[in-house]
Design an enzyme around this catalytic site. Structure first.
Site, mmCIF file in Angstrom:
data_model
loop_
_atom_site.group_PDB
_atom_site.id
_atom_site.type_symbol
_atom_site.label_atom_id
_atom_site.label_comp_id
_atom_site.label_asym_id
_atom_site.label_seq_id
_atom_site.Cartn_x
_atom_site.Cartn_y
_atom_site.Cartn_z
ATOM 1 N N ASP A 189 0.820 -1.158 -0.155
ATOM 2 C CA ASP A 189 -0.013 -0.085 -0.048
ATOM 3 C C ASP A 189 0.831 1.250 -0.017
ATOM 4 O O ASP A 189 2.064 1.246 0.622
ATOM 5 C CB ASP A 189 -0.773 -0.194 1.168
ATOM 6 C CG ASP A 189 -1.838 1.105 1.397
ATOM 7 O OD1 ASP A 189 -2.656 1.258 0.400
ATOM 8 O OD2 ASP A 189 -1.711 1.674 2.389
ATOM 9 N N GLU A 192 1.121 -0.482 -5.064
ATOM 10 C CA GLU A 192 0.396 0.423 -5.396
ATOM 11 C C GLU A 192 1.063 1.894 -5.436
ATOM 12 O O GLU A 192 1.283 2.458 -4.269
ATOM 13 C CB GLU A 192 -0.651 0.530 -4.133
ATOM 14 C CG GLU A 192 -1.757 1.802 -4.520
ATOM 15 C CD GLU A 192 -2.383 2.593 -3.535
ATOM 16 O OE1 GLU A 192 -3.422 3.003 -3.526
ATOM 17 O OE2 GLU A 192 -1.805 2.490 -2.282
#
Length: 724
Positions: A403, A456
């Protein structure tokens, strides 16, 4: 007073500040004589039993008992009596030697322990022939650390821990302690009052809002997914079909009474559904323990603990195993970029900025009110890198989606100009975070073959999915955030304006080969006022559904692996709400059932058609055929390996039906079958299809020697595959 201790030792024990309690407590032989010292608050009397011989231990001061005992090679047990006549027989934790061995100490001190969780945390084990639990924690700047829990009324005086050499670790073996025990560490800093912290390497935690760690025995699971594990490297390759169903476990589906489903319930319901829908992988929003439901798991406190919201660790394994045995891979969203400031967590863990930076310009995220890991500290990098290996190895997880990588790569990420610290060269790149990501990927792929890591990452940072030895970050794949932003901007426009914005649907191919891309329609696109996918589409209800079907057809035809967030596959009207179930009742509507059927068929077509996946990450797999901004028409060809039939993808993003559209096609004479049409009646469309397929004509078009003539329905994507 025993000769091996003095008044300062007594005062330090009474104040819970002794930094070497094992030097004083327990059995010590001094000058040929044995002495036993025990700390047993509230006891009226204390005795020690050596085999058949019992010795009374006199009180020295308050809860401290000390006295001479027979020289004996036997172990001993203690027996305490309490007011009211109660007594308690127990093994003395301070009669046991260290558990951490020389190699563990060396690797911990060096910051290179690849299996850090096997040394730190709470382990149900047998030590010196006695069953119990071993606890170890890293707190190098603490003056004193004690183990506390229900077993000692959360009193930091009772079970002080042993400092382990120069590693900064503290340990204690607690005989007789079993799985399910609640515990924390009470840490006395160099200055100030003591405080209690959850275990950073705990394998379990209480259900929030309670904050204690829980002893969990994660050994001994009998995996039955050997077939999957042996084949998964093949399934995670970039030339394989990868279609990911992203899921928030707490709100995918709920029981009739509104409670969350358990891991075991999800192991049947979710796995069966994802299999039916044709997805190849499940991706779970973070399952590492987190205190606040509203963070969706992206502010974890227990990095080594599967959240108890859905069950204990072995039941999480049940879910992974069920997915594997159904032919589904499992990816986890993983958050090494920041952590919350909750008092029981990592913040100021030993009274100092241990895991985070001292300077808030380096160590505090303004967007999320969280703290940033100090990637320049070897022990912190070890904590995180070992955590990646932990999930991949202990839980057979097939990959990690990391993330917020952009926030890690740049020191000035989302910061005012005067609220960040440049790197040593005066630039904005975070060299330490870059080195950590490279190390994590190198270690993960090296330690656990066959897995994938996914970034990401929303910037143009080069080489995110390039191997480390070629100068990249080493991820297997990267989310294509640019594709998602551009194409959704395009789709949200009224079709009458799309001709002026046609580049938004075509421009993503210009960088499609710079990384190994996944095309994501994730949870972030259907929350915080952004609306659901169907609600983003313009027009009346029929046009909205037609737009969405056309977009999904374009997405599955475009180069790149696929990711779709739950609920988007059946076009629920509501924006995602983590507190409630998806709106499964929406499937009573014909249009919603049609979108669901389309996604299912797209998945199966994608998996079964090499031209649509083999070269997802290779320009050899793509050729533009036509771009007609005035009619909002676009067409391109997809190619697989030698001998694989090519596929033509044609998209019409206007509500006009185009007849007799001439389209150049690769190859010689032959026929092309319509293998998918988003306007088909079964999907809720008008059934304007090219029945029976089409045959090539010798007339050249679009720079190709042969062409076909087709009908392109309004707001649709149509795919044709070359017949053998």
């Amino acid at each position: 007073m025993p000769p091996h201790m003095n008044a300062d030792d007594v005062q330090a024990l009474l104040a819970a500040r002794h930094d070497a309690p094992f030097d004083v407590l327990g059995l010590h032989k001094v000058g040929g004589k044995s002495w036993l010292v025990a700390l047993v608050p509230d006891a009226e009397t204390l005795s020690a039993r050596f085999g058949r011989k019992t010795v009374e231990i006199p009180r020295l001061d308050g809860p401290i008992f000390a006295g001479p005992v027979p020289n004996s090679k036997l172990g001993y047990t203690l027996n305490a009596t309490y007011p009211g006549g109660d007594d308690w027989a127990f093994d003395d934790p301070y009669r046991f030697g260290p558990v951490l061995g020389d190699m563990d100490r060396h690797l911990i001190g060096e910051g290179t322990h690849r299996r850090l969780w096997q040394a730190l945390g709470a382990h149900v084990t047998k030590h010196e022939g006695v069953p119990g639990t071993h606890f170890a924690v890293w707190a190098p700047n603490a003056a004193h650390v004690s183990l506390v829990g229900d077993f000692n009324v959360w009193d930091g005086h009772r079970n002080p821990m042993r400092r382990v050499g120069q590693t900064g670790c503290w340990e204690i073996f607690m005989p007789g302690m079993a799985e399910g025990t609640l515990y924390k560490y009470e840490i006395a800093p160099q200055h100030g009052a003591a405080f209690q912290k959850a275990d950073p390497v705990a394998f379990g935690a209480q259900h929030p809002p309670a904050t204690a760690s829980v002893v969990r025995d994660i050994s001994g699971y009998g995996w039955t997914d050997d077939a999957w594990m042996q084949a998964r490297a093949e399934r995670n390759r970039r030339d394989r079909p990868i279609s990911i169903y992203e899921v928030h476990l707490g709100s995918w589906r709920r029981a009739a009474d509104g409670r969350m489903l358990s891991y075991r319930e999800l192991a049947t319901q979710l796995v069966d559904y994802a299999t039916y829908m044709g997805f190849t992988h499940l991706e779970f929003l973070p399952v590492s323990e987190f205190p606040f439901d509203g963070s969706w798991g992206y502010q974890p406190v227990g990095m080594y603990a599967p959240t108890i919201r859905f069950g204990p660790p072995h039941e999480f394994r049940d879910l992974v195993e069920a997915a594997h045995n159904a032919g589904l891979g499992v990816l986890l969203d993983w958050v090494p970029g920041h952590f919350p400031t909750d008092a029981h967590g990592l913040a100021q863990f030993d009274g100092t900025a241990l895991y985070e930076h001292e300077d808030p310009r380096e160590g505090f995220h303004h967007d999320w009110n969280t703290l940033i890991y100090n990637y320049g500290r070897t022990e912190v990098r070890n904590f995180l890198t070992a955590n990646a290996v932990y999930w991949l190895s202990e839980y057979h997880v097939d990959g990690l989606r990391v993330d917020a990588v952009a926030s890690m790569l740049y020191r000035d990420y989302s910061r005012p100009h005067d609220q960040w610290v440049p790197n040593k060269d005066g630039g904005r790149e975070n060299y330490e975070a870059i080195a950590f990501l490279r190390e994590m990927n190198t270690v993960a792929y090296g330690e656990v073959p066959g897995i994938m890591t996914v970034a990401e990452e929303s910037t143009a940072f080069p080489g995110v999915s390039t191997p480390v030895d070629a100068g990249g970050l080493g991820f297997g794949f990267k989310w294509n955030m640019g594709w998602m932003n551009d194409t959704l901007r395009y789709m949200e426009k009224d079709p009458v304006h799309r001709s002026w914005e046609h580049h938004l649907i075509t421009f993503p191919i210009d960088w499609a080969w710079t990384e190994n891309f996944i095309l994501p329609i994730s949870h972030d696109e259907v929350v915080h006022g952004k609306g659901s996918m169907i609600d983003k589409m313009p027009g009346n209800e029929w046009e909205k559904f037609a737009n969405l079907r056309a977009y999904y057809g374009y997405m599955w035809g475009f180069p790149g692996k696929k990711l779709l967030f739950m609920g988007c596959e059946f076009a629920q009207w509501q924006e995602w709400n983590h507190d409630v179930s998806l709106d499964w009742d929406a499937l009573r509507g014909h249009s919603q059932r049609g979108v669901q059927a389309l996604v299912r068929d797209l998945n199966h077509l994608y998996r079964e058609t090499p031209a649509l996946h083999v070269n997802d990450c290779d320009p050899a797999g793509f050729r533009w055929i036509m771009n007609d901004p005035q009619r909002s028409l676009t067409a391109f060809a997809r190619f697989g390996g030698p001998g694989d039939a090519p596929v033509i993808v044609v998209c019409n993003f206007t509500p006009m039906e185009w007849h007799d559209v001439r389209l150049g096609v690769p190859g010689g004479d032959g026929s092309w079958s319509e293998v998918l049409n988003t306007d088909a009646e079964t999907y809720g469309g008008g059934n304007r299809i090219n029945a029976g397929g089409v045959t090539t004509e010798e007339e050249g078009c679009h720079g190709l020697d042969r062409s076909i003539r087709i009908t392109v329905p309004p707001l649709s994507t149509v795919m044709f595959r070359r017949d053998p």
